[in-house]
Design an enzyme around this catalytic site. Structure first.
Site, PDB file in Angstrom:
ATOM      1  N   VAL A   1      -3.528  -0.802   8.561  1.00  0.00           N
ATOM      2  CA  VAL A   1      -2.347  -0.404   9.311  1.00  0.00           C
ATOM      3  C   VAL A   1      -1.093  -0.602   8.449  1.00  0.00           C
ATOM      4  O   VAL A   1      -1.024  -1.546   7.649  1.00  0.00           O
ATOM      5  CB  VAL A   1      -2.266  -1.212  10.634  1.00  0.00           C
ATOM      6  CG1 VAL A   1      -2.083  -2.691  10.369  1.00  0.00           C
ATOM      7  CG2 VAL A   1      -1.167  -0.696  11.525  1.00  0.00           C
ATOM      8  N   ASP A   2      -0.159   0.329   8.552  1.00  0.00           N
ATOM      9  CA  ASP A   2       1.137   0.236   7.866  1.00  0.00           C
ATOM     10  C   ASP A   2       1.122   0.435   6.357  1.00  0.00           C
ATOM     11  O   ASP A   2       2.115   0.129   5.695  1.00  0.00           O
ATOM     12  CB  ASP A   2       1.810  -1.124   8.153  1.00  0.00           C
ATOM     13  CG  ASP A   2       2.579  -1.084   9.466  1.00  0.00           C
ATOM     14  OD1 ASP A   2       2.743   0.027  10.003  1.00  0.00           O
ATOM     15  OD2 ASP A   2       2.994  -2.153   9.936  1.00  0.00           O
TER      16      ASP A   2
ATOM     17  N   GLY B   1       0.917   3.318   5.032  1.00  0.00           N
ATOM     18  CA  GLY B   1       1.617   4.587   4.789  1.00  0.00           C
ATOM     19  C   GLY B   1       0.746   5.824   4.950  1.00  0.00           C
ATOM     20  O   GLY B   1       1.091   6.887   4.437  1.00  0.00           O
TER      21      GLY B   1
ATOM     22  N   THR C   1       0.149   7.702   7.641  1.00  0.00           N
ATOM     23  CA  THR C   1       0.779   8.773   8.413  1.00  0.00           C
ATOM     24  C   THR C   1       1.839   9.492   7.585  1.00  0.00           C
ATOM     25  O   THR C   1       1.876  10.724   7.537  1.00  0.00           O
ATOM     26  CB  THR C   1       1.439   8.165   9.671  1.00  0.00           C
ATOM     27  OG1 THR C   1       0.463   7.343  10.317  1.00  0.00           O
ATOM     28  CG2 THR C   1       1.909   9.234  10.622  1.00  0.00           C
TER      29      THR C   1
ATOM     30  N   ILE D   1      -2.032  30.644   7.299  1.00  0.00           N
ATOM     31  CA  ILE D   1      -2.212  29.661   8.377  1.00  0.00           C
ATOM     32  C   ILE D   1      -2.482  28.287   7.779  1.00  0.00           C
ATOM     33  O   ILE D   1      -3.366  28.128   6.941  1.00  0.00           O
ATOM     34  CB  ILE D   1      -3.410  30.055   9.257  1.00  0.00           C
ATOM     35  CG1 ILE D   1      -3.187  31.440   9.857  1.00  0.00           C
ATOM     36  CG2 ILE D   1      -3.642  29.008  10.341  1.00  0.00           C
ATOM     37  CD1 ILE D   1      -4.412  32.012  10.515  1.00  0.00           C
ATOM     38  N   THR D   2      -1.697  27.316   8.176  1.00  0.00           N
ATOM     39  CA  THR D   2      -1.983  25.967   7.696  1.00  0.00           C
ATOM     40  C   THR D   2      -2.388  25.042   8.847  1.00  0.00           C
ATOM     41  O   THR D   2      -2.846  23.938   8.610  1.00  0.00           O
ATOM     42  CB  THR D   2      -0.750  25.350   6.998  1.00  0.00           C
ATOM     43  OG1 THR D   2       0.326  25.346   7.921  1.00  0.00           O
ATOM     44  CG2 THR D   2      -0.367  26.117   5.760  1.00  0.00           C
TER      45      THR D   2
ATOM     46  N   HIS E   1      -9.367   4.693  10.909  1.00  0.00           N
ATOM     47  CA  HIS E   1     -10.768   4.350  11.066  1.00  0.00           C
ATOM     48  C   HIS E   1     -11.446   5.113  12.206  1.00  0.00           C
ATOM     49  O   HIS E   1     -12.540   5.632  12.064  1.00  0.00           O
ATOM     50  CB  HIS E   1     -10.821   2.855  11.356  1.00  0.00           C
ATOM     51  CG  HIS E   1     -12.158   2.270  11.151  1.00  0.00           C
ATOM     52  ND1 HIS E   1     -12.659   2.000   9.914  1.00  0.00           N
ATOM     53  CD2 HIS E   1     -13.104   1.923  12.030  1.00  0.00           C
ATOM     54  CE1 HIS E   1     -13.859   1.497  10.046  1.00  0.00           C
ATOM     55  NE2 HIS E   1     -14.152   1.438  11.330  1.00  0.00           N
TER      56      HIS E   1
ATOM     57  N   ASN F   1      -0.266   3.162  -2.577  1.00  0.00           N
ATOM     58  CA  ASN F   1       0.989   3.690  -2.040  1.00  0.00           C
ATOM     59  C   ASN F   1       2.142   2.665  -2.101  1.00  0.00           C
ATOM     60  O   ASN F   1       1.919   1.483  -2.326  1.00  0.00           O
ATOM     61  CB  ASN F   1       0.744   4.138  -0.597  1.00  0.00           C
ATOM     62  CG  ASN F   1       1.846   5.006  -0.067  1.00  0.00           C
ATOM     63  OD1 ASN F   1       2.359   5.871  -0.779  1.00  0.00           O
ATOM     64  ND2 ASN F   1       2.235   4.776   1.176  1.00  0.00           N
ATOM     65  N   LYS F   2       3.330   3.156  -1.857  1.00  0.00           N
ATOM     66  CA  LYS F   2       4.571   2.385  -1.895  1.00  0.00           C
ATOM     67  C   LYS F   2       4.958   2.024  -3.330  1.00  0.00           C
ATOM     68  O   LYS F   2       5.524   0.962  -3.604  1.00  0.00           O
ATOM     69  CB  LYS F   2       4.493   1.123  -1.003  1.00  0.00           C
ATOM     70  CG  LYS F   2       4.072   1.438   0.443  1.00  0.00           C
ATOM     71  CD  LYS F   2       4.447   0.380   1.438  1.00  0.00           C
ATOM     72  CE  LYS F   2       3.979   0.791   2.834  1.00  0.00           C
ATOM     73  NZ  LYS F   2       4.241  -0.229   3.863  1.00  0.00           N
TER      74      LYS F   2
HETATM   75  P1  GDP Z   1       0.202   3.837   8.645  1.00  0.00           P
HETATM   76  O1  GDP Z   1       0.129   2.799   9.711  1.00  0.00           O
HETATM   77  O2  GDP Z   1      -0.731   3.537   7.520  1.00  0.00           O
HETATM   78  O3  GDP Z   1       0.061   5.235   9.137  1.00  0.00           O
HETATM   79  O4  GDP Z   1       1.657   3.680   7.989  1.00  0.00           O
HETATM   80  P2  GDP Z   1       2.971   4.550   8.214  1.00  0.00           P
HETATM   81  O5  GDP Z   1       2.850   5.863   7.544  1.00  0.00           O
HETATM   82  O6  GDP Z   1       3.289   4.565   9.663  1.00  0.00           O
HETATM   83  O7  GDP Z   1       4.014   3.673   7.422  1.00  0.00           O
HETATM   84  C1  GDP Z   1       4.268   2.340   7.767  1.00  0.00           C
HETATM   85  C2  GDP Z   1       5.613   1.901   7.254  1.00  0.00           C
HETATM   86  O8  GDP Z   1       5.640   1.885   5.850  1.00  0.00           O
HETATM   87  C3  GDP Z   1       6.723   2.836   7.681  1.00  0.00           C
HETATM   88  O9  GDP Z   1       7.860   2.065   7.953  1.00  0.00           O
HETATM   89  C4  GDP Z   1       6.931   3.695   6.472  1.00  0.00           C
HETATM   90  O10 GDP Z   1       8.252   4.184   6.393  1.00  0.00           O
HETATM   91  C5  GDP Z   1       6.643   2.741   5.349  1.00  0.00           C
HETATM   92  N1  GDP Z   1       6.106   3.453   4.174  1.00  0.00           N
HETATM   93  C6  GDP Z   1       5.046   4.282   4.153  1.00  0.00           C
HETATM   94  N2  GDP Z   1       4.843   4.740   2.910  1.00  0.00           N
HETATM   95  C7  GDP Z   1       5.786   4.182   2.135  1.00  0.00           C
HETATM   96  C8  GDP Z   1       6.092   4.262   0.729  1.00  0.00           C
HETATM   97  O11 GDP Z   1       5.453   4.947  -0.061  1.00  0.00           O
HETATM   98  N3  GDP Z   1       7.175   3.529   0.288  1.00  0.00           N
HETATM   99  C9  GDP Z   1       7.907   2.758   1.124  1.00  0.00           C
HETATM  100  N4  GDP Z   1       8.921   2.074   0.599  1.00  0.00           N
HETATM  101  N5  GDP Z   1       7.657   2.656   2.429  1.00  0.00           N
HETATM  102  C10 GDP Z   1       6.596   3.359   2.940  1.00  0.00           C
END
Ligand code: GDP
Length: 591
Positions: free
Chosen positions: A15-16, A18, A20, A39-40, A83, A133-134
């Site tokens: 979770v969190d 990134g 989504t 079409i996508t 998941h 990621n991030k």
């Molecule tokens: P999920 O729970 O895996 O779907 O995560 P989300 O896509 O909802 O992202 C969770 C948090 O992390 C959000 O506040 C996003 O803005 C942040 N976030 C996601 N990807 C990145 C990234 O590549 N860089 C940074 N700095 N923040 C990110």
């Protein structure tokens, strides 16, 4: 007309991390760089055409020497990351997903749910890449919108690159401990044995180009052409979601991965009770973006769809269909199709008379991954089925409980528990553990089971007389006859009020009535303690026992056996010595 379809790709991870946002970025790219009219959108999936990837990734395509070498039409990304969706993409012997992206947070590495996803990916044999990621959070990293990672890394200060390398190195170590060889994707020498790691940022879009290109390479290399070949035969797919739609009734959102589905087809799928037959009344797909006039005008009806496609089915008899269920269009015998589906879902369920827990989950997919996860955690499963816990589940758990209390449990994943079942469970001593995150449900169960075991052990041990040896201290005889009161030193082991003391030759001395330490009664005395004890028995100090004598705690034969064979490890070292000594002197009594 057979053709090659796009591989179905799924995004998973903790979770969190990134997921989504990364998916949004990828889909946004597809929309921005598609050819007009393309079409996508699908139901539950987004098409990312290769042409769009090539335009987006530009110079990186040449740098990686991929131009003209990609034969997949693009990717079909499952819109719901995580998941649960991946679990529901199940099919016999594997997954409907052809490839997976495991997203991890580059700053924190692989976390629990990521590990869970990884296990599922491996168990289902799905080729995958890792998105670290991030990337933009690396200290000192200079970002530029949508820049490929390979170009971005060349422009960074040395300390940012050093940071990046450290984080990636950590991730590689972590994976290697799990038996997975991985490396930054541009350093991978052999994709057959190494998992590529692609640094990405879902916020800046950096590395997204690299991710898509690497995913294409991995797809072409490890997903067979045979698997991606779509035939003209009857449709085969999997149900992702079932819901009520106003004006339409029950609709099922399905992913068709092979064949053709037509309006009017009879399909066989599955519900809680077994196979379900339904007639397809309508097939609904999203309109291409260019045809959409307003947000309300999103869908259109079609006469047929060809794999791979996400489609909404309106049909009679779809009520009660469970996500994760297979769906097949009937071309020959209906009976055969029903039998095939019946066999497939039977393979997910467990019905046994062995001891183990009861597993319940909301969908066939989550149930299958739950059982898998329980097996990996060495928790035996007596029964596994889809749906909320029922009377039958409580009965089965109670039966298991009789053989081992720790298995008297129902693990309920993503299902609500009816109050009457809750009550029944309570009165039968059956534990219900529920939750929405698989590993948490399992963790909670394990915690409960361990506590139960610890309590049972404690109860068993408290029933047993512990071994002990005392010595009568010379000069500390306070009373010579019944009850004898003397000062003793506990030489080894433990003494408690109520314990019977015997001489070395087995002659009974009497029962300890009270133990006093510094003038106050205590409940036990241990090795090294010097205490006063009163002994009720038909002996006299100076006759049957003398100052300086050693007395032994009488350990009944069945207690002795349990200590020796079962519980020895729970004795202190000095108690073990006392036990062995006692066992030794006891041998002579029988002579
Ligand atoms: P999920 O729970 O895996 O779907 O995560 P989300 O896509 O909802 O992202 C969770 C948090 O992390 C959000 O506040 C996003 O803005 C942040 N976030 C996601 N990807 C990145 C990234 O590549 N860089 C940074 N700095 N923040 C990110």
């Amino acid at each position: 007309m057979a053709g090659i379809r796009s591989p179905i790709a799924v995004v998973v991870g903790h979770v969190d991390v990134g997921k989504t946002l990364l998916l949004d970025k990828i889909r946004g790219t597809a929309v921005a760089y598609r050819e007009p009219g393309m079409i996508t959108q699908h139901i539950g999936m987004s098409f990312v055409p290769w042409g769009a990837v090539e335009r987006f990734a530009g110079p990186l395509v040449d740098r990686l020497r991929l131009r003209g070498r990609i034969w997949i039409p693009g990717f079909l990304f499952i819109d719901t990351p995580g998941h649960a969706a991946f679990s529901n993409l199940r099919k016999r012997g594997g997954s409907v997903a052809d490839v997976a992206v495991l997203v991890v947070d580059i700053t924190s590495g692989l976390e629990e749910q990521g590990l869970e996803s990884l296990n599922l990916i491996r168990a289902r044999g799905v080729p995958f890449v890792i998105a670290a990621n991030k990337l933009d959070r690396i200290y000192g990293w200079q970002s530029e919108e949508n820049r490929p990672f390979l170009f971005a890394v060349e422009r960074q200060e040395w300390h940012a690159v050093a940071q990046l390398e450290e984080q990636i190195g950590r991730l590689i170590d972590q994976l290697s401990r799990l038996g997975i060889e991985a490396d930054r994707y541009d350093r991978v020498r052999d994709f057959a044995t190494q998992v590529p790691i692609v640094p990405t940022s879902a916020v800046t879009g950096e590395g997204v180009a690299d991710l898509l290109l690497v995913l294409a390479g991995v797809s072409q290399r490890f997903v067979s052409k045979e698997r991606l070949t779509v035939r003209d035969g009857p449709a085969r797919g999997v149900v992702m979601e079932v819901k009520e739609e106003r004006g339409l009734g029950t609709v099922a959102d399905v992913i068709i991965y092979d064949g053709v589905l037509r309006r009017g087809d009879t399909v066989v799928t599955a519900g809680l009770q077994g196979p379900i037959t339904a007639k397809v009344k309508m097939l609904i797909v999203p309109k291409p973006l260019d045809e959409m006039r307003d947000p309300e005008d999103r869908y259109k009806y079609v006469d047929e769809v060809r794999a791979a496609v996400g489609v909404r089915i309106v049909g009679e008899g779809l009520e009660g269909v469970v996500p994760g269920a297979p769906i097949v269009a009937v071309e020959g015998s209906l009976e055969e199709a029903v039998k095939a589906v019946g066999e497939e879902i039977a393979a997910v369920k467990i019905e046994s008379d062995k001891e183990g827990v009861v597993a319940k989950a909301d969908t066939f997919g989550t149930l299958e991954s739950m059982v898998l996860f329980l097996r990996q955690s060495n928790i035996p499963v007596r029964r596994a089925d889809v749906g909320p816990p029922s009377h039958k589940d409580v009965v089965e758990a109670a039966l298991s409980r009789r053989r081992d209390p720790a298995y008297g449990a129902i693990l309920a994943f993503n299902v609500r528990v009816p109050p009457e079942v809750e009550k029944e469970a309570q009165s039968s001593g059956v534990k219900i553990v529920r939750g929405e995150i698989l590993y948490k449900v399992v963790d909670e169960y394990l915690r409960w089971a361990n506590e139960l075991k610890a309590k049972a052990l404690e109860a068993a041990l408290s029933q047993l007389v512990r071994p002990g040896v005392v010595q009568l201290l010379p000069g500390y005889v306070f009373r010579r006859r019944d009850p004898v009161i003397v000062g003793v030193r506990v030489v080894k082991g433990t003494i408690k009020p109520g314990y019977l003391l015997v001489r070395q030759d087995g002659r009974e001395v009497g029962k300890i009535q009270q133990i006093q330490s510094h003038g106050a009664p205590v409940q036990e005395a241990k090795v090294g303690d010097e205490v006063a004890i009163s002994i009720a028995g038909d002996v006299m100090v100076g006759r049957q026992i003398k100052e300086g004598d050693f007395l032994y705690v009488y350990v009944p034969e069945d207690h002795l056996k349990q200590w020796l064979l079962q519980y020895r490890q729970y004795l202190r070292g000095d108690e073990r010595e006392a036990l062995d000594e006692y066992a030794q002197i006891r041998k002579n009594w029988r002579k």
